[in-house]
Enzyme design. Structure first.
Site, PDB file in Angstrom:
ATOM      1  N   PHE A 162      61.034  -8.074  -6.870  1.00  0.00           N
ATOM      2  CA  PHE A 162      61.827  -7.330  -7.847  1.00  0.00           C
ATOM      3  C   PHE A 162      62.917  -8.198  -8.484  1.00  0.00           C
ATOM      4  O   PHE A 162      62.947  -8.393  -9.708  1.00  0.00           O
ATOM      5  CB  PHE A 162      62.429  -6.113  -7.134  1.00  0.00           C
ATOM      6  N   ILE A 193      56.669 -18.716   3.003  1.00  0.00           N
ATOM      7  CA  ILE A 193      57.717 -19.584   3.565  1.00  0.00           C
ATOM      8  C   ILE A 193      57.635 -19.676   5.085  1.00  0.00           C
ATOM      9  O   ILE A 193      58.315 -20.517   5.686  1.00  0.00           O
ATOM     10  CB  ILE A 193      59.125 -19.126   3.142  1.00  0.00           C
ATOM     11  N   ALA A 230      62.193 -12.636   1.112  1.00  0.00           N
ATOM     12  CA  ALA A 230      62.704 -11.903   2.275  1.00  0.00           C
ATOM     13  C   ALA A 230      61.970 -10.582   2.421  1.00  0.00           C
ATOM     14  O   ALA A 230      61.552  -9.978   1.432  1.00  0.00           O
ATOM     15  CB  ALA A 230      64.204 -11.629   2.134  1.00  0.00           C
ATOM     16  N   THR A 233      72.607 -10.457   0.965  1.00  0.00           N
ATOM     17  CA  THR A 233      72.947  -9.049   0.821  1.00  0.00           C
ATOM     18  C   THR A 233      74.322  -8.748   1.397  1.00  0.00           C
ATOM     19  O   THR A 233      74.790  -9.444   2.309  1.00  0.00           O
ATOM     20  CB  THR A 233      71.897  -8.178   1.544  1.00  0.00           C
ATOM     21  N   ASP A 234      74.936  -7.684   0.892  1.00  0.00           N
ATOM     22  CA  ASP A 234      76.218  -7.237   1.464  1.00  0.00           C
ATOM     23  C   ASP A 234      76.027  -6.550   2.815  1.00  0.00           C
ATOM     24  O   ASP A 234      76.996  -6.319   3.541  1.00  0.00           O
ATOM     25  CB  ASP A 234      76.958  -6.309   0.501  1.00  0.00           C
ATOM     26  N   GLU A 235      74.783  -6.246   3.171  1.00  0.00           N
ATOM     27  CA  GLU A 235      74.540  -5.546   4.432  1.00  0.00           C
ATOM     28  C   GLU A 235      74.871  -6.405   5.654  1.00  0.00           C
ATOM     29  O   GLU A 235      74.994  -5.883   6.764  1.00  0.00           O
ATOM     30  CB  GLU A 235      73.095  -5.039   4.490  1.00  0.00           C
ATOM     31  N   TYR A 271      67.063  -5.776   9.793  1.00  0.00           N
ATOM     32  CA  TYR A 271      67.043  -6.457   8.501  1.00  0.00           C
ATOM     33  C   TYR A 271      68.339  -7.214   8.241  1.00  0.00           C
ATOM     34  O   TYR A 271      68.331  -8.420   7.953  1.00  0.00           O
ATOM     35  CB  TYR A 271      66.800  -5.460   7.365  1.00  0.00           C
ATOM     36  N   SER A 293      68.874 -10.214  10.408  1.00  0.00           N
ATOM     37  CA  SER A 293      68.048 -11.367  10.037  1.00  0.00           C
ATOM     38  C   SER A 293      68.632 -12.083   8.822  1.00  0.00           C
ATOM     39  O   SER A 293      68.595 -13.318   8.734  1.00  0.00           O
ATOM     40  CB  SER A 293      66.602 -10.936   9.775  1.00  0.00           C
ATOM     41  N   LYS A 294      69.181 -11.327   7.877  1.00  0.00           N
ATOM     42  CA  LYS A 294      69.803 -11.955   6.718  1.00  0.00           C
ATOM     43  C   LYS A 294      71.110 -12.650   7.104  1.00  0.00           C
ATOM     44  O   LYS A 294      71.439 -13.721   6.570  1.00  0.00           O
ATOM     45  CB  LYS A 294      70.048 -10.922   5.617  1.00  0.00           C
ATOM     46  N   LYS A 305      61.925   1.954  -2.390  1.00  0.00           N
ATOM     47  CA  LYS A 305      63.374   1.973  -2.504  1.00  0.00           C
ATOM     48  C   LYS A 305      63.843   3.272  -3.165  1.00  0.00           C
ATOM     49  O   LYS A 305      63.112   3.910  -3.931  1.00  0.00           O
ATOM     50  CB  LYS A 305      63.860   0.745  -3.277  1.00  0.00           C
ATOM     51  N   TYR A 310      68.213  10.968   3.811  1.00  0.00           N
ATOM     52  CA  TYR A 310      68.649  10.910   5.201  1.00  0.00           C
ATOM     53  C   TYR A 310      69.952  11.693   5.422  1.00  0.00           C
ATOM     54  O   TYR A 310      70.878  11.638   4.605  1.00  0.00           O
ATOM     55  CB  TYR A 310      68.884   9.470   5.635  1.00  0.00           C
ATOM     56  N   ASP A 327      68.543  11.659  10.128  1.00  0.00           N
ATOM     57  CA  ASP A 327      69.208  10.449   9.671  1.00  0.00           C
ATOM     58  C   ASP A 327      68.503   9.198  10.182  1.00  0.00           C
ATOM     59  O   ASP A 327      67.863   9.209  11.243  1.00  0.00           O
ATOM     60  CB  ASP A 327      70.667  10.454  10.133  1.00  0.00           C
ATOM     61  N   HIS A 378      72.410   4.226  10.682  1.00  0.00           N
ATOM     62  CA  HIS A 378      72.595   4.299   9.225  1.00  0.00           C
ATOM     63  C   HIS A 378      74.010   3.881   8.813  1.00  0.00           C
ATOM     64  O   HIS A 378      74.997   4.473   9.242  1.00  0.00           O
ATOM     65  CB  HIS A 378      72.325   5.731   8.757  1.00  0.00           C
TER      66      HIS A 378
END
Length: 333
Positions: free
Chosen positions: A15, A64, A87, A133-135, A160, A163-164, A199, A217, A287, A291
């Site tokens: 994307f 990769i 990713a 990511t901001d996560e 996720y 891992s990032k 998404k 959720y 949920d 989350h």
């Protein structure tokens, strides 16, 4: 202003990666663009055809996770800019089966770094841009006003985001140890055309168009900061063309909305004369595990560095996104 002759993109059929390639073709008109992508489940053949039509573009179908193939690509094309979008990114999938996230997001980034270290002897001639990511920062208080910044400690909540976070740390460690020039950018939630329908926003658009309820959720109050994919990519390229090097920048949209508010906005575009009734469009479900409550980005550092940046209104961006999906219902068929 920096320019580049050979740009190697990992994950360019995705994307954000595909949007980057389309914009990079215009902003780096003389560069060879090499797209190294595994063409996974979230890839549309229509997106691939769209990219195949651009000039001075090469596609490599690979992964990769295979270091020898990453090394081969760097040997053949000697890039002066490497951009890593590759990713696994869907949190729900990481909760159900985390191994591919570890293999791709951590081991895959390691492979890119090792290939860069081994093949590009003169690190001054290449920049590795790792898109994150901001996560990685965890979450914020739902009722608070705090925002993530470049100095926020890492505190990931899901397989996720963990891992990032690990991949970000690898980039900084390899950069310091092996003198690799790098950029890391951490962005908020992206939306726009060609996003895979797992998404929230594309899923909601398709379900509402099909007169079905959108599963949300918990109580739907979780807040995300939304950025239009084209705006995000413009900032990535702005940073690449600038003097930015060996640094981290956060990129946000400054559009904080709850999940319920997002659905309401989409409904108002698809059914502009209708009355808002949450029960008609939303099915609340159990949920998500772990989350995150709220994301918000303070991108003052990036804005101060780049100066004035162009920005459309969120409502116009969401309108154009909905319109694109209405016109491209077969994109994933």
């Amino acid at each position: 202003m920096r320019d580049f002759k050979s740009i190697l993109i990992f994950g360019g059929l995705g994307f954000i990666g595909s949007e980057y390639i389309l914009k990079a073709r215009k902003r780096f008109p003389d560069a060879k663009i090499i797209n190294f992508d595994s063409q996974n489940y979230a890839t549309s053949l229509h997106t691939k055809e769209l990219l195949d039509a651009i000039e001075n573009y090469i596609y490599i179908k690979s992964d990769i996770r295979y270091k020898d193939q990453v090394i081969s690509a760097l040997k053949e094309f000697s890039p002066d800019l490497i951009v890593n979008f590759a990713a696994e990114s869907h949190v729900d999938n990481s909760i159900e089966s985390a191994e591919v996230f570890i293999d791709t997001n951590i081991k895959g980034t390691f492979n890119i770094l090792e290939a860069t270290r081994l093949i590009l002897d003169d690190g001054e001639n290449c920049i590795l841009h790792h898109v994150s990511t901001d996560e990685v920062f965890g979450d914020l208080d739902l009722e608070g006003t705090a925002k993530f910044s470049e100095t926020t400690p890492y505190d990931p909540s899901s397989p996720y985001s963990a891992s990032k976070a690990a991949s970000d740390h690898l980039v900084r460690a390899w950069a310091r140890t092996y003198k690799i020039n790098y950029l890391i950018t951490n962005c908020s939630n992206n939306f726009g055309p060609r996003q895979y329908t797992e998404k929230l926003i594309p899923k909601a658009i398709n379900l509402i168009l099909d007169n079905k309820k959108v599963p949300i959720y918990g109580n739907g109050k979780n807040i995300r900061d939304w950025i239009y994919v084209g705006e995000h990519v413009d900032r990535l390229i702005d940073l690449q063309m600038s003097s930015a090097k060996n640094d981290t920048y956060l990129i946000g949209g400054n559009n904080e909305l709850s999940n319920v508010e997002i659905i309401k906005e989409i409904v108002s575009i698809i059914h502009p004369s209708g009355q808002w009734n949450p029960g008609e469009y939303i099915a609340f479900v159990d949920d998500r595990k772990g989350h995150d409550m709220r994301y918000a980005i303070d991108d003052t550092k990036m804005r101060n560095f780049l100066g004035k940046v162009d920005k459309e209104s969120f409502s116009d961006q969401l309108q154009s996104t909905v319109t694109w999906y209405q016109k491209n219902l077969d994109w994933w068929e």
